[in-house]
Design a protein around this motif. Sequence first.
Motif, PDB file in Angstrom:
ATOM      1  N   ALA A  20      63.532  12.764  25.531  1.00  0.00           N
ATOM      2  CA  ALA A  20      63.529  14.290  25.738  1.00  0.00           C
ATOM      3  C   ALA A  20      62.113  14.792  25.493  1.00  0.00           C
ATOM      4  CB  ALA A  20      64.477  14.893  25.092  1.00  0.00           C
ATOM      5  N   GLN A  21      61.588  14.030  24.330  1.00  0.00           N
ATOM      6  CA  GLN A  21      60.161  14.701  24.206  1.00  0.00           C
ATOM      7  C   GLN A  21      58.933  13.929  24.855  1.00  0.00           C
ATOM      8  OE1 GLN A  21      59.835  14.275  19.970  1.00  0.00           O
ATOM      9  NE2 GLN A  21      61.576  15.883  19.385  1.00  0.00           N
ATOM     10  N   ASN A  22      59.394  13.184  25.769  1.00  0.00           N
ATOM     11  CA  ASN A  22      58.379  12.324  26.841  1.00  0.00           C
ATOM     12  C   ASN A  22      57.564  11.279  26.018  1.00  0.00           C
ATOM     13  OD1 ASN A  22      59.538  13.612  29.101  1.00  0.00           O
ATOM     14  ND2 ASN A  22      58.627  15.353  28.756  1.00  0.00           N
ATOM     15  N   ILE A  23      58.009  10.631  24.932  1.00  0.00           N
ATOM     16  CA  ILE A  23      57.413   9.811  24.222  1.00  0.00           C
ATOM     17  C   ILE A  23      57.491   8.596  24.734  1.00  0.00           C
ATOM     18  CG2 ILE A  23      56.616   9.063  22.023  1.00  0.00           C
ATOM     19  CD1 ILE A  23      57.604  11.896  20.776  1.00  0.00           C
ATOM     20  N   ARG A  24      56.629   7.575  25.199  1.00  0.00           N
ATOM     21  CA  ARG A  24      56.828   6.228  25.459  1.00  0.00           C
ATOM     22  C   ARG A  24      57.227   5.365  24.053  1.00  0.00           C
ATOM     23  NH1 ARG A  24      53.392   3.203  28.625  1.00  0.00           N
ATOM     24  NH2 ARG A  24      51.928   3.128  26.735  1.00  0.00           N
ATOM     25  N   ALA A  25      58.283   4.379  24.349  1.00  0.00           N
ATOM     26  CA  ALA A  25      58.584   3.586  23.606  1.00  0.00           C
ATOM     27  C   ALA A  25      57.272   2.938  22.575  1.00  0.00           C
ATOM     28  CB  ALA A  25      59.492   2.533  23.827  1.00  0.00           C
ATOM     29  N   GLU A  26      56.461   2.452  23.547  1.00  0.00           N
ATOM     30  CA  GLU A  26      55.356   1.835  23.235  1.00  0.00           C
ATOM     31  C   GLU A  26      54.315   2.640  22.163  1.00  0.00           C
ATOM     32  OE1 GLU A  26      56.290   1.946  26.309  1.00  0.00           O
ATOM     33  OE2 GLU A  26      57.090  -0.123  26.707  1.00  0.00           O
ATOM     34  N   ASP A  27      54.418   4.039  22.657  1.00  0.00           N
ATOM     35  CA  ASP A  27      53.441   4.802  21.915  1.00  0.00           C
ATOM     36  C   ASP A  27      54.074   5.002  20.498  1.00  0.00           C
ATOM     37  OD1 ASP A  27      51.695   4.854  24.086  1.00  0.00           O
ATOM     38  OD2 ASP A  27      52.462   6.857  24.943  1.00  0.00           O
ATOM     39  N   LEU A  28      55.359   5.461  20.411  1.00  0.00           N
ATOM     40  CA  LEU A  28      56.047   5.520  19.164  1.00  0.00           C
ATOM     41  C   LEU A  28      56.050   4.462  18.327  1.00  0.00           C
ATOM     42  CD1 LEU A  28      57.860   7.660  17.285  1.00  0.00           C
ATOM     43  CD2 LEU A  28      59.892   6.898  18.647  1.00  0.00           C
ATOM     44  N   ALA A  29      56.124   3.191  18.840  1.00  0.00           N
ATOM     45  CA  ALA A  29      56.100   2.113  18.239  1.00  0.00           C
ATOM     46  C   ALA A  29      54.844   1.991  17.486  1.00  0.00           C
ATOM     47  CB  ALA A  29      56.486   0.560  18.891  1.00  0.00           C
ATOM     48  N   ALA A  30      53.740   2.222  18.278  1.00  0.00           N
ATOM     49  CA  ALA A  30      52.351   2.167  17.571  1.00  0.00           C
ATOM     50  C   ALA A  30      52.164   3.062  16.528  1.00  0.00           C
ATOM     51  CB  ALA A  30      51.449   2.285  18.719  1.00  0.00           C
ATOM     52  N   MET A  31      52.817   4.490  16.645  1.00  0.00           N
ATOM     53  CA  MET A  31      52.776   5.531  15.787  1.00  0.00           C
ATOM     54  C   MET A  31      53.329   5.007  14.293  1.00  0.00           C
ATOM     55  SD  MET A  31      53.222   9.146  17.571  1.00  0.00           S
ATOM     56  CE  MET A  31      54.182   8.637  19.066  1.00  0.00           C
ATOM     57  N   LEU A  32      54.432   4.444  14.528  1.00  0.00           N
ATOM     58  CA  LEU A  32      55.135   3.843  13.443  1.00  0.00           C
ATOM     59  C   LEU A  32      54.740   2.546  12.747  1.00  0.00           C
ATOM     60  CD1 LEU A  32      58.953   4.632  14.883  1.00  0.00           C
ATOM     61  CD2 LEU A  32      57.433   5.922  13.098  1.00  0.00           C
ATOM     62  N   GLY A  33      53.792   1.918  13.645  1.00  0.00           N
ATOM     63  CA  GLY A  33      53.419   0.482  12.880  1.00  0.00           C
ATOM     64  C   GLY A  33      54.386  -0.444  12.944  1.00  0.00           C
TER      65      GLY A  33
END
Length: 93
Positions: A20-33
């Motif tokens: 819903a926040q238009n965040i790609r899974a790859e981007d979120l994974a990178a943000m979380l490490g």
Amino acid sequence: MIRVTTPVALGAVLRQTRTAQNIRAEDLAAMLGVSPTTLRRLEQGSPPTAALATLLKLFEELGIECHLNPPPDAGEITIPQAQAKPRRTRVKT
């Protein structure tokens, strides 16, 4: 608020909020490490990690209810219904 009692319910809230926040899974994974695979497993709720399964069981035993309050832009969150596992049958040869 959404009551979370299973890893699948938690994963559904995570995934639907992320999309819903238009965040790609790859981007979120990178943000979380973490790896995209780890994020995908969390969002699918399977297989639950021992720590997560233990935490949810602990909540249940102590009568603690875990509720999540997703941000308003997440929209309506739907939790998948538990499905019965199909029975394995032997194939006769």
